[in-house]
Scaffold this active site. Sequence first.
Site, PDB file in Angstrom:
ATOM      1  N   HIS A 143      26.747  43.453  59.961  1.00 32.67           N
ATOM      2  CA  HIS A 143      27.469  42.176  60.052  1.00 32.67           C
ATOM      3  C   HIS A 143      26.485  41.046  60.252  1.00 32.67           C
ATOM      4  CE1 HIS A 143      27.189  44.074  64.018  1.00 32.67           C
ATOM      5  NE2 HIS A 143      27.048  42.862  64.495  1.00 32.67           N
ATOM      6  N   HIS A 177      26.096  37.312  61.743  1.00 33.64           N
ATOM      7  CA  HIS A 177      26.690  36.318  62.641  1.00 33.64           C
ATOM      8  C   HIS A 177      26.433  34.922  62.066  1.00 33.64           C
ATOM      9  CE1 HIS A 177      27.025  38.913  66.372  1.00 33.64           C
ATOM     10  NE2 HIS A 177      26.101  39.602  65.728  1.00 33.64           N
TER      11      HIS A 177
HETATM   12  P1  5GP Z   1      25.983  42.893  67.439  1.00 37.56           P
HETATM   13  O1  5GP Z   1      25.397  42.818  68.822  1.00 37.56           O
HETATM   14  O2  5GP Z   1      26.274  44.318  67.014  1.00 37.56           O
HETATM   15  O3  5GP Z   1      25.175  42.128  66.427  1.00 37.56           O
HETATM   16  O4  5GP Z   1      27.358  42.114  67.524  1.00 37.56           O
HETATM   17  C1  5GP Z   1      28.595  42.706  67.512  1.00 37.56           C
HETATM   18  C2  5GP Z   1      29.595  41.588  67.635  1.00 37.56           C
HETATM   19  O5  5GP Z   1      30.873  42.104  67.402  1.00 37.56           O
HETATM   20  C3  5GP Z   1      29.610  40.931  69.019  1.00 37.56           C
HETATM   21  O6  5GP Z   1      29.318  39.537  68.899  1.00 37.56           O
HETATM   22  C4  5GP Z   1      31.019  41.200  69.536  1.00 37.56           C
HETATM   23  O7  5GP Z   1      31.556  40.141  70.278  1.00 37.56           O
HETATM   24  C5  5GP Z   1      31.794  41.453  68.250  1.00 37.56           C
HETATM   25  N1  5GP Z   1      32.925  42.359  68.427  1.00 37.56           N
HETATM   26  C6  5GP Z   1      32.926  43.536  69.123  1.00 37.56           C
HETATM   27  N2  5GP Z   1      34.167  44.100  69.052  1.00 37.56           N
HETATM   28  C7  5GP Z   1      34.940  43.249  68.311  1.00 37.56           C
HETATM   29  C8  5GP Z   1      36.304  43.292  67.917  1.00 37.56           C
HETATM   30  O8  5GP Z   1      37.073  44.217  68.216  1.00 37.56           O
HETATM   31  N3  5GP Z   1      36.754  42.248  67.183  1.00 37.56           N
HETATM   32  C9  5GP Z   1      35.944  41.196  66.816  1.00 37.56           C
HETATM   33  N4  5GP Z   1      36.501  40.215  66.107  1.00 37.56           N
HETATM   34  N5  5GP Z   1      34.642  41.135  67.179  1.00 37.56           N
HETATM   35  C10 5GP Z   1      34.142  42.149  67.918  1.00 37.56           C
END
Ligand code: 5GP
Length: 149
Positions: free
Chosen positions: A100, A102
């Site tokens: 993903h 951001h």
């Molecule tokens: P990472 O640290 O893996 O780059 O970011 C994962 C992101 O996914 C985090 O910013 C977190 O807030 C978001 N996230 C985690 N669970 C969910 C969810 O159930 N729904 C949504 N919309 N975002 C999520």
Amino acid sequence: MSGCLFCRIVAGTAPSTKVYEDDELYAFLDIRPITRGHTLVVPKVHATDLDDLDAALGARIFTLGHRIAKALRRSDLGADGANLVLNDGKAAFQTVHHVHLHVVPRQHGDRFLFAKGILLRRPHETEATAAAIRAGLDRLDNEEKETRA
Ligand code: 5GP
Ligand code: ZN
């Protein structure tokens, strides 16, 4: 992948606030936004990390992140810029193992609010926020049509 949270979001079996969707990509609001409008762009097909991701699809993810950043500037959220961040692998703080990107909107002089956002990460009026970004995407489409005409 049935055990994957973002696959469930793409499939609609887990809830999300949609910003954009096409045949290959899905964009939705982060549940714990750093700033209002913090959006995640994901491929619909599961890919765990960049090692696992088709290069052309990676380019499409960035292209959509680029468009959303431009849409945020044109939206009523009043973004002046954005941070585009992709955490690739546990070592890079990836916590959801479905690739993903951001897109975190920024405003001039928001250093204090951004730092507070990292700590608090609370959602703000999600439906209105997603609608504002979609309106920004429409404004971008119209602007591009006018430039082509
Ligand atoms: P990472 O640290 O893996 O780059 O970011 C994962 C992101 O996914 C985090 O910013 C977190 O807030 C978001 N996230 C985690 N669970 C969910 C969810 O159930 N729904 C949504 N919309 N975002 C999520
Ligand atoms: Zn997945």
